[in-house]
Design a protein around this motif. Structure first.
Motif, PDB file in Angstrom:
ATOM      1  N   GLU A 176       0.261   6.687   2.417  1.00  0.00           N
ATOM      2  CA  GLU A 176      -0.889   7.067   3.245  1.00  0.00           C
ATOM      3  C   GLU A 176      -1.391   5.911   4.098  1.00  0.00           C
ATOM      4  O   GLU A 176      -2.105   6.105   5.074  1.00  0.00           O
ATOM      5  CB  GLU A 176      -2.025   7.639   2.383  1.00  0.00           C
ATOM      6  CG  GLU A 176      -2.679   6.645   1.443  1.00  0.00           C
ATOM      7  CD  GLU A 176      -1.987   6.489   0.087  1.00  0.00           C
ATOM      8  OE1 GLU A 176      -2.645   5.994  -0.832  1.00  0.00           O
ATOM      9  OE2 GLU A 176      -0.806   6.823  -0.059  1.00  0.00           O
ATOM     10  N   TYR A 177      -1.000   4.677   3.748  1.00  0.00           N
ATOM     11  CA  TYR A 177      -1.390   3.491   4.508  1.00  0.00           C
ATOM     12  C   TYR A 177      -0.194   2.826   5.186  1.00  0.00           C
ATOM     13  O   TYR A 177      -0.269   1.676   5.612  1.00  0.00           O
ATOM     14  CB  TYR A 177      -2.113   2.485   3.611  1.00  0.00           C
ATOM     15  CG  TYR A 177      -3.373   3.058   3.017  1.00  0.00           C
ATOM     16  CD1 TYR A 177      -4.481   3.303   3.816  1.00  0.00           C
ATOM     17  CD2 TYR A 177      -3.438   3.377   1.674  1.00  0.00           C
ATOM     18  CE1 TYR A 177      -5.637   3.850   3.277  1.00  0.00           C
ATOM     19  CE2 TYR A 177      -4.598   3.919   1.129  1.00  0.00           C
ATOM     20  CZ  TYR A 177      -5.687   4.153   1.941  1.00  0.00           C
ATOM     21  OH  TYR A 177      -6.828   4.687   1.407  1.00  0.00           O
ATOM     22  N   ALA A 222       0.852  -1.184   0.000  1.00  0.00           N
ATOM     23  CA  ALA A 222       0.000   0.000   0.000  1.00  0.00           C
ATOM     24  C   ALA A 222       0.892   1.239   0.000  1.00  0.00           C
ATOM     25  O   ALA A 222       2.068   1.173   0.356  1.00  0.00           O
ATOM     26  CB  ALA A 222      -0.902  -0.017   1.227  1.00  0.00           C
ATOM     27  N   GLN A 234      -0.190  -6.863   2.244  1.00  0.00           N
ATOM     28  CA  GLN A 234      -1.150  -7.903   2.618  1.00  0.00           C
ATOM     29  C   GLN A 234      -0.563  -9.281   2.337  1.00  0.00           C
ATOM     30  O   GLN A 234       0.033  -9.493   1.294  1.00  0.00           O
ATOM     31  CB  GLN A 234      -2.445  -7.753   1.815  1.00  0.00           C
ATOM     32  CG  GLN A 234      -3.186  -6.479   2.086  1.00  0.00           C
ATOM     33  CD  GLN A 234      -3.910  -6.485   3.417  1.00  0.00           C
ATOM     34  OE1 GLN A 234      -4.099  -7.519   4.042  1.00  0.00           O
ATOM     35  NE2 GLN A 234      -4.301  -5.319   3.865  1.00  0.00           N
ATOM     36  N   HIS A 251       2.709   1.824   3.920  1.00  0.00           N
ATOM     37  CA  HIS A 251       3.478   0.896   3.074  1.00  0.00           C
ATOM     38  C   HIS A 251       3.355  -0.553   3.527  1.00  0.00           C
ATOM     39  O   HIS A 251       4.260  -1.339   3.355  1.00  0.00           O
ATOM     40  CB  HIS A 251       4.959   1.288   3.026  1.00  0.00           C
ATOM     41  CG  HIS A 251       5.195   2.630   2.438  1.00  0.00           C
ATOM     42  ND1 HIS A 251       5.093   2.881   1.099  1.00  0.00           N
ATOM     43  CD2 HIS A 251       5.519   3.812   3.027  1.00  0.00           C
ATOM     44  CE1 HIS A 251       5.351   4.156   0.876  1.00  0.00           C
ATOM     45  NE2 HIS A 251       5.599   4.745   2.017  1.00  0.00           N
ATOM     46  N   TYR A 252       2.219  -0.919   4.108  1.00  0.00           N
ATOM     47  CA  TYR A 252       2.054  -2.302   4.546  1.00  0.00           C
ATOM     48  C   TYR A 252       1.790  -3.208   3.346  1.00  0.00           C
ATOM     49  O   TYR A 252       1.382  -2.762   2.283  1.00  0.00           O
ATOM     50  CB  TYR A 252       0.952  -2.438   5.592  1.00  0.00           C
ATOM     51  CG  TYR A 252      -0.449  -2.302   5.029  1.00  0.00           C
ATOM     52  CD1 TYR A 252      -1.137  -3.419   4.571  1.00  0.00           C
ATOM     53  CD2 TYR A 252      -1.078  -1.071   4.969  1.00  0.00           C
ATOM     54  CE1 TYR A 252      -2.406  -3.309   4.044  1.00  0.00           C
ATOM     55  CE2 TYR A 252      -2.345  -0.945   4.452  1.00  0.00           C
ATOM     56  CZ  TYR A 252      -3.004  -2.058   3.988  1.00  0.00           C
ATOM     57  OH  TYR A 252      -4.261  -1.935   3.462  1.00  0.00           O
TER      58      TYR A 252
END
Length: 93
Positions: free
Chosen positions: A41-42, A38, A47, A44-45
């Motif tokens: 703004e999220y 991501a 999934q 950089h995680y």
């Protein structure tokens, strides 16, 4: 989304110093696959998936001094309705 029993673990995530190394390690260990990361703004995680189902997230540590940790989220209890103060007296219990 799957239903989980109240209080059951329903999500895990890891804060890692090197997400790419974590993807290699956990991919080999658990057979996980990963989506693209991501954006900023999220956080950089990334999934993680097992057999096509979303099972976890890997994220870079925001501060290198922080420990590498796994976090677990449990399903919250079902909220108990609270009668409104503006409800008629008979509806207040």
């Amino acid at each position: 989304m799957a239903a989980f029993a109240e209080g059951a673990p329903c999500w895990v995530d890891a804060s890692l110093p090197d997400v790419e190394a974590g993807k290699r390690f956990y991919g080999e260990l658990f057979g996980w696959t990963f989506a693209d990361s991501a954006g900023a703004e999220y956080g950089h995680y990334t999934q993680a998936y097992s057999r096509g189902r979303n099972v976890a997230a890997l994220a870079p540590k925001p501060d290198g001094r922080m420990p590498t940790v796994w976090g677990s989220t449990s399903t919250p209890p079902t909220p108990t309705p609270v009668p409104s103060a503006s409800a008629p007296p008979a509806a207040r219990w």
